[in-house]
Design a protein around this motif. Structure first.
Motif, PDB file in Angstrom:
ATOM      1  N   PRO A  24      38.170  46.746  61.369  1.00  0.00           N
ATOM      2  CA  PRO A  24      38.650  47.639  62.435  1.00  0.00           C
ATOM      3  C   PRO A  24      39.606  48.683  61.857  1.00  0.00           C
ATOM      4  CG  PRO A  24      39.056  45.312  62.955  1.00  0.00           C
ATOM      5  CD  PRO A  24      38.718  45.394  61.501  1.00  0.00           C
ATOM      6  N   MET A  25      39.842  49.745  62.608  1.00  0.00           N
ATOM      7  CA  MET A  25      40.891  50.683  62.214  1.00  0.00           C
ATOM      8  C   MET A  25      42.227  49.955  62.165  1.00  0.00           C
ATOM      9  SD  MET A  25      40.214  54.255  64.263  1.00  0.00           S
ATOM     10  CE  MET A  25      40.314  53.459  65.887  1.00  0.00           C
ATOM     11  N   ARG A  26      43.101  50.442  61.286  1.00  0.00           N
ATOM     12  CA  ARG A  26      44.450  49.892  61.179  1.00  0.00           C
ATOM     13  C   ARG A  26      45.454  51.025  61.360  1.00  0.00           C
ATOM     14  NH1 ARG A  26      43.663  47.759  55.253  1.00  0.00           N
ATOM     15  NH2 ARG A  26      42.477  49.714  55.285  1.00  0.00           N
ATOM     16  N   HIS A  27      46.539  50.754  62.094  1.00  0.00           N
ATOM     17  CA  HIS A  27      47.594  51.762  62.238  1.00  0.00           C
ATOM     18  C   HIS A  27      48.933  51.095  62.504  1.00  0.00           C
ATOM     19  CE1 HIS A  27      46.843  51.850  66.806  1.00  0.00           C
ATOM     20  NE2 HIS A  27      45.685  51.425  66.338  1.00  0.00           N
ATOM     21  N   ILE A  28      49.927  51.539  61.740  1.00  0.00           N
ATOM     22  CA  ILE A  28      51.287  51.004  61.885  1.00  0.00           C
ATOM     23  C   ILE A  28      52.326  52.111  61.874  1.00  0.00           C
ATOM     24  CG2 ILE A  28      51.643  50.625  59.410  1.00  0.00           C
ATOM     25  CD1 ILE A  28      53.161  48.031  60.160  1.00  0.00           C
ATOM     26  N   LEU A  29      51.970  53.310  61.387  1.00  0.00           N
ATOM     27  CA  LEU A  29      52.960  54.372  61.212  1.00  0.00           C
ATOM     28  C   LEU A  29      53.182  55.179  62.487  1.00  0.00           C
ATOM     29  CD1 LEU A  29      52.072  55.842  57.696  1.00  0.00           C
ATOM     30  CD2 LEU A  29      53.597  53.943  58.274  1.00  0.00           C
ATOM     31  N   ASN A  30      54.463  55.339  62.844  1.00  0.00           N
ATOM     32  CA  ASN A  30      54.881  56.299  63.863  1.00  0.00           C
ATOM     33  C   ASN A  30      55.312  57.584  63.149  1.00  0.00           C
ATOM     34  OD1 ASN A  30      57.207  55.374  62.644  1.00  0.00           O
ATOM     35  ND2 ASN A  30      58.095  54.513  64.503  1.00  0.00           N
ATOM     36  N   THR A  31      55.958  58.496  63.863  1.00  0.00           N
ATOM     37  CA  THR A  31      56.334  59.771  63.240  1.00  0.00           C
ATOM     38  C   THR A  31      57.160  59.570  61.971  1.00  0.00           C
ATOM     39  OG1 THR A  31      56.263  61.018  65.314  1.00  0.00           O
ATOM     40  CG2 THR A  31      57.611  61.925  63.549  1.00  0.00           C
ATOM     41  N   SER A  32      58.218  58.771  62.059  1.00  0.00           N
ATOM     42  CA  SER A  32      59.057  58.554  60.874  1.00  0.00           C
ATOM     43  C   SER A  32      58.298  57.800  59.798  1.00  0.00           C
ATOM     44  CB  SER A  32      60.329  57.802  61.265  1.00  0.00           C
ATOM     45  OG  SER A  32      61.136  58.591  62.124  1.00  0.00           O
ATOM     46  N   GLY A  33      57.369  56.957  60.195  1.00  0.00           N
ATOM     47  CA  GLY A  33      56.535  56.266  59.224  1.00  0.00           C
ATOM     48  C   GLY A  33      55.642  57.233  58.462  1.00  0.00           C
ATOM     49  N   ILE A  34      55.085  58.207  59.170  1.00  0.00           N
ATOM     50  CA  ILE A  34      54.260  59.235  58.519  1.00  0.00           C
ATOM     51  C   ILE A  34      55.066  59.944  57.441  1.00  0.00           C
ATOM     52  CG2 ILE A  34      53.100  61.455  58.880  1.00  0.00           C
ATOM     53  CD1 ILE A  34      52.401  60.435  61.721  1.00  0.00           C
ATOM     54  N   ILE A  35      56.321  60.216  57.745  1.00  0.00           N
ATOM     55  CA  ILE A  35      57.181  60.955  56.820  1.00  0.00           C
ATOM     56  C   ILE A  35      57.644  60.084  55.657  1.00  0.00           C
ATOM     57  CG2 ILE A  35      59.436  62.100  56.645  1.00  0.00           C
ATOM     58  CD1 ILE A  35      58.944  62.929  59.649  1.00  0.00           C
ATOM     59  N   ASN A  36      58.008  58.833  55.941  1.00  0.00           N
ATOM     60  CA  ASN A  36      58.663  58.003  54.930  1.00  0.00           C
ATOM     61  C   ASN A  36      57.769  56.985  54.232  1.00  0.00           C
ATOM     62  OD1 ASN A  36      61.221  59.210  55.380  1.00  0.00           O
ATOM     63  ND2 ASN A  36      61.521  57.936  57.197  1.00  0.00           N
ATOM     64  N   TYR A  37      56.611  56.668  54.817  1.00  0.00           N
ATOM     65  CA  TYR A  37      55.740  55.648  54.224  1.00  0.00           C
ATOM     66  C   TYR A  37      54.289  56.141  54.186  1.00  0.00           C
ATOM     67  CZ  TYR A  37      59.872  52.831  55.032  1.00  0.00           C
ATOM     68  OH  TYR A  37      61.165  52.356  55.023  1.00  0.00           O
ATOM     69  N   PRO A  38      54.038  57.272  53.538  1.00  0.00           N
ATOM     70  CA  PRO A  38      52.689  57.848  53.548  1.00  0.00           C
ATOM     71  C   PRO A  38      51.634  56.932  52.937  1.00  0.00           C
ATOM     72  CG  PRO A  38      54.058  58.908  51.877  1.00  0.00           C
ATOM     73  CD  PRO A  38      54.976  58.070  52.702  1.00  0.00           C
ATOM     74  N   GLU A  39      52.063  55.994  52.095  1.00  0.00           N
ATOM     75  CA  GLU A  39      51.109  55.089  51.465  1.00  0.00           C
ATOM     76  C   GLU A  39      50.517  54.085  52.459  1.00  0.00           C
ATOM     77  OE1 GLU A  39      55.107  53.068  51.389  1.00  0.00           O
ATOM     78  OE2 GLU A  39      54.358  55.113  51.095  1.00  0.00           O
ATOM     79  N   ALA A  40      51.086  54.003  53.647  1.00  0.00           N
ATOM     80  CA  ALA A  40      50.630  53.031  54.650  1.00  0.00           C
ATOM     81  C   ALA A  40      49.900  53.713  55.807  1.00  0.00           C
ATOM     82  CB  ALA A  40      51.819  52.226  55.173  1.00  0.00           C
ATOM     83  N   GLN A  41      49.204  54.802  55.515  1.00  0.00           N
ATOM     84  CA  GLN A  41      48.482  55.516  56.577  1.00  0.00           C
ATOM     85  C   GLN A  41      47.296  54.717  57.111  1.00  0.00           C
ATOM     86  OE1 GLN A  41      47.348  59.475  55.340  1.00  0.00           O
ATOM     87  NE2 GLN A  41      49.405  59.946  54.599  1.00  0.00           N
ATOM     88  N   PHE A  42      46.672  53.909  56.276  1.00  0.00           N
ATOM     89  CA  PHE A  42      45.467  53.183  56.660  1.00  0.00           C
ATOM     90  C   PHE A  42      44.447  54.151  57.267  1.00  0.00           C
ATOM     91  CE2 PHE A  42      48.909  49.961  56.797  1.00  0.00           C
ATOM     92  CZ  PHE A  42      48.459  49.155  55.757  1.00  0.00           C
TER      93      PHE A  42
END
Length: 368
Positions: free
Chosen positions: A200-218
């Motif tokens: 399935p698709m995976r998603h955990i990043l919110n706005t700050s996650g997009i900025i600070n944890y780009p490696e976890a975009q899934f």
């Protein structure tokens, strides 16, 4: 400044497009973008915002409740809509409106499976939410076998995505905690995909996650506050444009003598000759009482005018002693040169609370 005749909230769709494109540039080409438009699109105009984003080819929308999803469907929105916090009383309508539920507990899974089966659904898209540390909503990692057992040999539901929510993605001091959340989510996702037999698709990043944890975009990311112009980071905020600008006018000017008070409970007592301006906006419009007492200001003709005394239901009073102004002049509450984040910080709160509190009675103006 242009002339207005009442309190208005201007919603700039060009700014929205800029923010969407800016955030997209931070993503890998194949990463999907889910736009969070709950709470009337963070206090703005949910329909206008969603229509613009759909025209920009956003991949997904998210709302909090079924009622919000209904509004979007009635407005002609056709993109998939994830309902983040569905209630059991609305599950039938959810299916009728082609809305996709976040299933976050054994009870919610059982109830939605029951309703979907009664409505003779096949492979109805659902999203499994797991709690990795926010401790708000979500299955535990130990619930995976239970979930799969409920779905076994039944074709009413299909797991479209697995997701979680970072608790402190904007806080560099909590980076270790956020990385643990991401690692936990990875382990859960692997187990789910192995036992389902597909990814399935995976998603955990919110706005700050997009900025600070780009490696976890899934496969997908979610953005709410960033779309509306705020990045939870003073380095990022200048790269975004506030979508909402709240303006009002001066209704009346008063000359105040020494010892005179202003407003309820004599919240302000003048220590000299002052001039005050009364503005037609108050806590019924979303400017809470916490903004009174002189610590928060608005801008009139580019100058700071502190809010004095207690905020009233429909009015606030500001000190304009040193400002050249007249009745009918425009007042900037937030937006442009005074961000919602700056305004909110004066009362030890956040832009989210201020933006989403703006009352429906405030006239909205859509700027395209």
């Amino acid at each position: 400044m242009g002339k207005i005749g009442e309190t208005t909230l201007e919603i700039d769709l060009t700014a929205l497009e800029h923010n969407f494109n800016h955030l997209k540039l931070r993503l890998q080409p194949k990463t999907k973008f889910l736009a969070v438009v709950k709470a009337f699109a963070y206090g703005s105009d949910m329909v206008a915002i969603a229509q613009k984003l759909e025209n920009l080819d956003v991949d997904y929308f998210a709302v909090a409740y079924v009622k919000e999803g209904r509004v979007l469907r009635d407005a002609g929105i056709t993109k998939p809509i994830l309902v983040l916090h569905p209630q059991i009383a609305n599950l039938g309508e959810m299916i009728d409106r082609c809305l996709e539920p976040s299933l976050y507990s054994p009870r919610m899974l059982r109830e939605f499976l029951k309703v979907a089966s009664e409505k003779e659904q096949k492979n109805y898209p659902v999203h499994l939410k797991f709690n990795t540390g926010l401790n708000r909503l979500g299955f535990w990692s130990t619930d995976v076998d239970y979930i799969l057992e409920q779905l076994k040999d039944r074709d009413a539901l299909k797991v479209i995505s697995v997701f979680s929510h970072l608790a402190a993605s904007e806080d560099s001091g909590e980076r270790e905690f956020s990385l643990r959340q991401i690692d936990t989510f990875k382990r859960i996702s692997v187990e789910i995909s192995q036992k389902l037999g597909y990814q399935p698709m995976r998603h955990i990043l919110n706005t700050s996650g997009i900025i600070n944890y780009p490696e976890a975009q899934f496969e997908m990311v979610r953005s709410g506050i960033g779309l509306y112009g705020y990045g939870n980071d003073p380095k990022v905020d200048p790269q975004l444009r506030p979508v909402a600008t709240l303006k009002t006018i001066i209704s009346q000017l008063h000359k105040i003598e020494p010892g005179e008070s202003v407003g309820y409970n004599r919240g302000f007592v003048s220590d000299g000759y002052r001039i005050t301006a009364t503005l037609p906006i108050g806590h019924a419009d979303g400017i809470g009482r916490q903004y009174g007492g002189g610590k928060t200001f608005v801008l009139i003709n580019g100058k700071k005018a502190p809010i004095i005394g207690n905020v009233c239901m429909d009015m606030i009073m500001v000190d304009v002693t040193d400002i050249d102004c007249k009745e009918g002049d425009e007042v900037l509450v937030f937006g442009g040169d005074l961000s919602a984040e700056q305004f909110a910080n004066t009362a030890n709160t956040i832009s989210y609370e201020l933006l989403t509190a703006i009352s429906p009675r405030v006239h909205r103006i859509i700027i395209v």
